[in-house]
Design a protein around this motif. Structure first.
Motif, mmCIF file in Angstrom:
data_model
loop_
_atom_site.group_PDB
_atom_site.id
_atom_site.type_symbol
_atom_site.label_atom_id
_atom_site.label_comp_id
_atom_site.label_asym_id
_atom_site.label_seq_id
_atom_site.Cartn_x
_atom_site.Cartn_y
_atom_site.Cartn_z
ATOM 1 N N LYS A 114 0.825 -1.205 0.000
ATOM 2 C CA LYS A 114 0.000 0.000 0.000
ATOM 3 C C LYS A 114 0.865 1.264 0.000
ATOM 4 C CE LYS A 114 -3.887 2.231 2.319
ATOM 5 N NZ LYS A 114 -4.808 2.199 3.475
ATOM 6 N N LEU A 115 2.037 1.177 0.618
ATOM 7 C CA LEU A 115 2.939 2.326 0.652
ATOM 8 C C LEU A 115 3.361 2.705 -0.764
ATOM 9 C CD1 LEU A 115 4.605 4.355 2.309
ATOM 10 C CD2 LEU A 115 6.388 2.607 2.517
ATOM 11 N N ARG A 116 3.600 1.714 -1.594
ATOM 12 C CA ARG A 116 3.956 1.978 -2.991
ATOM 13 C C ARG A 116 2.846 2.755 -3.696
ATOM 14 N NH1 ARG A 116 6.847 -0.210 -7.547
ATOM 15 N NH2 ARG A 116 8.127 -1.450 -6.114
ATOM 16 N N GLU A 117 1.619 2.335 -3.498
ATOM 17 C CA GLU A 117 0.492 3.005 -4.144
ATOM 18 C C GLU A 117 0.420 4.476 -3.750
ATOM 19 O OE1 GLU A 117 -3.100 0.953 -3.258
ATOM 20 O OE2 GLU A 117 -2.324 -1.014 -3.861
ATOM 21 N N GLU A 134 3.508 6.433 -5.298
ATOM 22 C CA GLU A 134 3.412 6.598 -6.745
ATOM 23 C C GLU A 134 2.294 7.555 -7.143
ATOM 24 O OE1 GLU A 134 3.150 2.608 -8.241
ATOM 25 O OE2 GLU A 134 5.343 2.389 -8.329
ATOM 26 N N SER A 135 1.332 7.772 -6.240
ATOM 27 C CA SER A 135 0.289 8.776 -6.496
ATOM 28 C C SER A 135 0.777 10.183 -6.192
ATOM 29 C CB SER A 135 -0.942 8.474 -5.645
ATOM 30 O OG SER A 135 -0.697 8.789 -4.278
ATOM 31 N N GLU A 136 2.007 10.270 -5.657
ATOM 32 C CA GLU A 136 2.626 11.550 -5.292
ATOM 33 C C GLU A 136 1.759 12.318 -4.293
ATOM 34 O OE1 GLU A 136 4.163 13.772 -8.575
ATOM 35 O OE2 GLU A 136 5.008 11.994 -9.565
ATOM 36 N N PHE A 137 1.159 11.560 -3.387
ATOM 37 C CA PHE A 137 0.399 12.122 -2.259
ATOM 38 C C PHE A 137 -0.687 13.083 -2.728
ATOM 39 C CE2 PHE A 137 4.921 11.531 -1.045
ATOM 40 C CZ PHE A 137 4.762 10.384 -0.269
ATOM 41 N N CYS A 138 -1.398 12.655 -3.732
ATOM 42 C CA CYS A 138 -2.434 13.508 -4.311
ATOM 43 C C CYS A 138 -3.657 13.634 -3.402
ATOM 44 C CB CYS A 138 -2.844 12.985 -5.681
ATOM 45 S SG CYS A 138 -3.526 11.309 -5.659
ATOM 46 N N GLU A 139 -3.881 12.674 -2.530
ATOM 47 C CA GLU A 139 -5.039 12.716 -1.651
ATOM 48 C C GLU A 139 -4.685 13.341 -0.306
ATOM 49 O OE1 GLU A 139 -6.939 8.979 -1.214
ATOM 50 O OE2 GLU A 139 -7.061 8.589 -3.376
#
Length: 421
Positions: free
Chosen positions: A351-354, A357-362
């Motif tokens: 889950k950390l990878r996800e 890779e989203s560049e902390f968009c949320e």
């Protein structure tokens, strides 16, 4: 422009030397877990070859005993695989080490350095001078010049030199200027507004002035370096400036890359941090006239200490508050700079990878990522890595005679580890 010939590192053939940190498998790290340390140390023999506060036993001798010098350890070979015990700060009741006390034996040297720094930078341009004063006065520890003085005096004792030379002192000043210049440029590249709790140069004077101030100090340090008229040291320190650029390029090309290997992280850490420290400690020994075996051990000491310091800094980015750090906590991760704790945690938490890779968009995703790093054991494994490096640094000091200066060098290794204890 001065030569930037790589002094004794052939990166084409020794990359594994730099990066075989023994952490290619979980077992290699776990073999040196702090939990197993007590069993290891209880079986260690006392050979009179280590530090007062180390896992080695220091004999109470008054003479200057020189320990046999072994060939330099490969750049990152043996970490995670060596049979030597990992340092454990909790094994002895001891008061915390402060830099003020640690540097007492070179306090006069540091005072002279502080007086000289401003005049060395020069007053040709008031804006550049003001920028230099801002960074020099931002609460720096002067750790790198202190290391130069400690190694200079320790190796001077080894060869019977009564006092430091002007070249020793100039080297310390050059090292601090190079370090300062790199900090100014780092803050521009990282878009950092604060350093050590104060506004950065580019925040106060703008990016243009900050870049020029850094360039000016690099140029000024290069001029004084050339005037030392020692080709070996010129090559050594010039390589450091090249390494800074290599480190920044490596970092910029691997942001948010969850496939980053620990070996690549360590190589980048060598370029950005350990290279300067290793060059400064070796240069100090060279100016003392020490044998090549000793100068190489001092290089290895600086390299191992520098890598340990960088790993500890990367741990603190997760464990300290913004007030303690002088910058936002988790700032490296927020910018996509993946360090040892993250690399270790990624091995266990998909889950950390996800999230990365989203560049902390949320909203809240950065805080979630920080918590995952802590829960997945990334901090603990990075602590073991830092302690293994420290253990190697202590071994590198065994070629020096017992003295207050060697003891201070050992204590500097311990001071670094105390930051995460």
């Amino acid at each position: 422009m001065m030569s930037v010939t790589c002094h004794n590192l052939d990166f084409a053939t020794r990359v594994l030397d730099l990066v075989t940190c023994g952490t290619s498998s979980n077992a290699s790290i776990e073999r040196h877990s702090v939990k197993n340390y007590g069993k290891t140390i209880s079986n260690a023999s006392c050979k009179g070859c280590g530090g007062r506060r180390m896992v080695y036993c220091r004999q109470n001798t008054t003479g200057s005993r020189v320990f046999p010098t072994k060939a330099p350890e490969p750049l990152l070979d043996g970490v995670g695989r060596s049979t030597a015990p990992v340092l454990d700060l909790k094994k002895e009741l001891r008061s915390p080490i402060s830099l003020a006390n640690l540097f007492k034996v070179v306090a006069d040297d540091l005072q002279i350095l502080n007086q000289n720094l401003q005049s060395i930078v020069g007053a040709e341009n008031p804006v550049l001078m003001s920028a230099a004063e801002q960074i020099f006065g931002a609460g720096g520890k002067r750790m790198r010049p202190a290391l130069v003085f400690l190694v200079s005096r320790a190796t001077a004792e080894l060869v019977g030199l009564k006092e430091l030379t002007t070249k020793h002192r100039r080297l310390a000043e050059i090292i601090e200027m190079i370090h300062t210049a790199s900090l100014i440029h780092d803050d521009v590249l990282d878009e950092s507004d604060m350093r050590r709790g104060k506004e950065t140069v580019h925040q106060l004077y703008g990016t243009r002035v900050a870049i020029l101030a850094g360039d000016f100090m690099f140029a000024q340090s290069s001029w004084y370096l050339a005037n030392l008229e020692n080709l070996e040291v010129i090559k050594l320190i010039s390589q450091v400036i090249k390494d800074f650029a290599s480190g920044e390029i490596k970092q910029a090309s691997s942001l948010f890359d969850c496939d980053l290997e620990l070996e690549e992280y360590l190589l980048k850490s060598y370029y950005k941090t350990a290279s300067l420290i290793a060059a400064s400690t070796k240069g100090a020994a060279i100016f003392s006239g020490a044998d090549r075996s000793v100068t190489e051990q001092m290089y290895e000491f600086g390299k191992n200490l520098g890598l340990s310091f960088q790993v500890v800094d990367d741990i603190l980015d997760f464990t300290q508050s913004a007030e303690q750090l002088g910058k936002p906590a988790g700032s490296d991760l927020a910018k996509g700079n993946l360090t040892a704790p993250v690399i270790f945690a990624l091995e266990k938490e998909p889950k950390l990878r996800e999230i990365i890779e989203s560049e902390f968009c949320e909203t809240g995703s950065l805080d979630e990522a920080i918590e995952l790093v802590k829960k997945c054991g990334g901090i603990e494994r990075a602590q073991v890595l830092a302690k293994e490096r420290a253990d190697l640094a202590i071994k590198n000091l065994q070629c020096l005679p017992q003295s207050a200066f060697r003891l201070a060098l050992e204590d500097m290794v311990m001071f670094n580890l105390e930051r995460i204890d």
